[in-house]
Design a protein around this motif. Structure first.
Motif, PDB file in Angstrom:
ATOM      1  N   UNK A  80       0.826  -1.210   0.000  1.00  0.00           N
ATOM      2  CA  UNK A  80       0.000   0.000   0.000  1.00  0.00           C
ATOM      3  C   UNK A  80       0.862   1.263   0.000  1.00  0.00           C
ATOM      4  N   UNK A  81       1.903   1.252   0.804  1.00  0.00           N
ATOM      5  CA  UNK A  81       2.804   2.403   0.856  1.00  0.00           C
ATOM      6  C   UNK A  81       3.492   2.612  -0.494  1.00  0.00           C
ATOM      7  N   UNK A  82       3.905   1.519  -1.127  1.00  0.00           N
ATOM      8  CA  UNK A  82       4.551   1.590  -2.437  1.00  0.00           C
ATOM      9  C   UNK A  82       3.599   2.192  -3.473  1.00  0.00           C
ATOM     10  N   UNK A  83       2.351   1.763  -3.456  1.00  0.00           N
ATOM     11  CA  UNK A  83       1.354   2.287  -4.393  1.00  0.00           C
ATOM     12  C   UNK A  83       1.110   3.777  -4.156  1.00  0.00           C
ATOM     13  N   UNK A  84       1.043   4.175  -2.879  1.00  0.00           N
ATOM     14  CA  UNK A  84       0.845   5.586  -2.547  1.00  0.00           C
ATOM     15  C   UNK A  84       2.013   6.430  -3.050  1.00  0.00           C
ATOM     16  N   UNK A  85       3.235   5.925  -2.885  1.00  0.00           N
ATOM     17  CA  UNK A  85       4.419   6.664  -3.352  1.00  0.00           C
ATOM     18  C   UNK A  85       4.458   6.762  -4.875  1.00  0.00           C
ATOM     19  N   UNK A  86       4.034   5.717  -5.564  1.00  0.00           N
ATOM     20  CA  UNK A  86       3.974   5.766  -7.026  1.00  0.00           C
ATOM     21  C   UNK A  86       3.000   6.847  -7.489  1.00  0.00           C
ATOM     22  N   UNK A  87       1.839   6.930  -6.848  1.00  0.00           N
ATOM     23  CA  UNK A  87       0.858   7.945  -7.198  1.00  0.00           C
ATOM     24  C   UNK A  87       1.390   9.348  -6.919  1.00  0.00           C
ATOM     25  N   UNK A  88       2.073   9.505  -5.793  1.00  0.00           N
ATOM     26  CA  UNK A  88       2.644  10.803  -5.443  1.00  0.00           C
ATOM     27  C   UNK A  88       3.712  11.214  -6.466  1.00  0.00           C
ATOM     28  N   UNK A  89       4.542  10.266  -6.873  1.00  0.00           N
ATOM     29  CA  UNK A  89       5.582  10.536  -7.877  1.00  0.00           C
ATOM     30  C   UNK A  89       4.953  10.960  -9.199  1.00  0.00           C
ATOM     31  N   UNK A  90       3.903  10.270  -9.599  1.00  0.00           N
ATOM     32  CA  UNK A  90       3.212  10.592 -10.845  1.00  0.00           C
ATOM     33  C   UNK A  90       2.644  12.012 -10.799  1.00  0.00           C
ATOM     34  N   UNK A  91       2.050  12.387  -9.678  1.00  0.00           N
ATOM     35  CA  UNK A  91       1.499  13.730  -9.532  1.00  0.00           C
ATOM     36  C   UNK A  91       2.608  14.790  -9.586  1.00  0.00           C
ATOM     37  N   UNK A  92       3.727  14.525  -8.943  1.00  0.00           N
ATOM     38  CA  UNK A  92       4.837  15.477  -8.964  1.00  0.00           C
ATOM     39  C   UNK A  92       5.427  15.616 -10.368  1.00  0.00           C
ATOM     40  N   UNK A  94       3.783  15.231 -13.176  1.00  0.00           N
ATOM     41  CA  UNK A  94       2.816  16.003 -13.950  1.00  0.00           C
ATOM     42  C   UNK A  94       2.919  17.492 -13.611  1.00  0.00           C
ATOM     43  N   UNK A  95       3.053  17.790 -12.332  1.00  0.00           N
ATOM     44  CA  UNK A  95       3.197  19.184 -11.914  1.00  0.00           C
ATOM     45  C   UNK A  95       4.471  19.789 -12.496  1.00  0.00           C
ATOM     46  N   UNK A  96       5.559  19.032 -12.452  1.00  0.00           N
ATOM     47  CA  UNK A  96       6.832  19.488 -12.999  1.00  0.00           C
ATOM     48  C   UNK A  96       6.722  19.747 -14.503  1.00  0.00           C
ATOM     49  N   UNK A  97       6.059  18.855 -15.221  1.00  0.00           N
ATOM     50  CA  UNK A  97       5.877  19.010 -16.659  1.00  0.00           C
ATOM     51  C   UNK A  97       5.096  20.285 -16.971  1.00  0.00           C
ATOM     52  N   UNK A  98       4.028  20.526 -16.215  1.00  0.00           N
ATOM     53  CA  UNK A  98       3.210  21.723 -16.436  1.00  0.00           C
ATOM     54  C   UNK A  98       4.016  22.985 -16.166  1.00  0.00           C
ATOM     55  N   UNK A  99       4.787  22.987 -15.099  1.00  0.00           N
ATOM     56  CA  UNK A  99       5.588  24.165 -14.765  1.00  0.00           C
ATOM     57  C   UNK A  99       6.659  24.425 -15.817  1.00  0.00           C
ATOM     58  N   UNK A 100       7.277  23.372 -16.347  1.00  0.00           N
ATOM     59  CA  UNK A 100       8.280  23.546 -17.399  1.00  0.00           C
ATOM     60  C   UNK A 100       7.645  24.133 -18.653  1.00  0.00           C
ATOM     61  N   UNK A 101       6.478  23.652 -19.031  1.00  0.00           N
ATOM     62  CA  UNK A 101       5.795  24.155 -20.214  1.00  0.00           C
ATOM     63  C   UNK A 101       5.419  25.611 -20.048  1.00  0.00           C
TER      64      UNK A 101
END
Length: 105
Positions: A80-92, A94-101
């Motif tokens: 469960x912790x691993x899945x939560x961290x994967x989701x958090x990484x994915x969100x970060x 996406x946020x990084x990609x948007x900020x770069x654009x």
């Protein structure tokens, strides 16, 4: 259609007892107690499956409140912790990609 009314736990048990004593005559039971046929049918089924506890009104309660707390094994907790961290990484990412654009000239 009959008017909606609140039915207590004791009334449900009385309705079910009456229905079972009269050979599961749901329509007669519904007419006698001024409830819907389908409701009598459902109460009898729940009573036969779970006993009196099946007739408890659980509306508005979450499933976690209904089920006893289960302890997770160490492996399940780590999954469960691993899945939560994967989701958090994915969100970060996406946020990084948007900020770069947004800030690239």
């Amino acid at each position: 259609m009959k008017a909606k009314r609140k039915v207590t736990q004791a009334e449900r048990e009385e309705v079910v007892t009456y229905a079972l004593k009269h050979g599961k005559n749901y329509q007669a039971t519904a007419d006698k107690f001024n409830v819907l046929y389908q409701q009598v049918y459902n109460w009898v089924r729940k009573f036969e499956k779970d006993g009196s506890s099946g007739l408890v009104d659980r509306r508005g309660q979450r499933k976690k409140q209904l089920e006893p707390a289960k302890e997770l094994t160490e492996v399940d907790r780590l999954k469960l912790e691993n899945e939560r961290l994967k989701q958090e990484k994915l969100m970060l990412e996406a946020e990084n990609f948007i900020l770069k654009k947004k800030w690239v000239p």
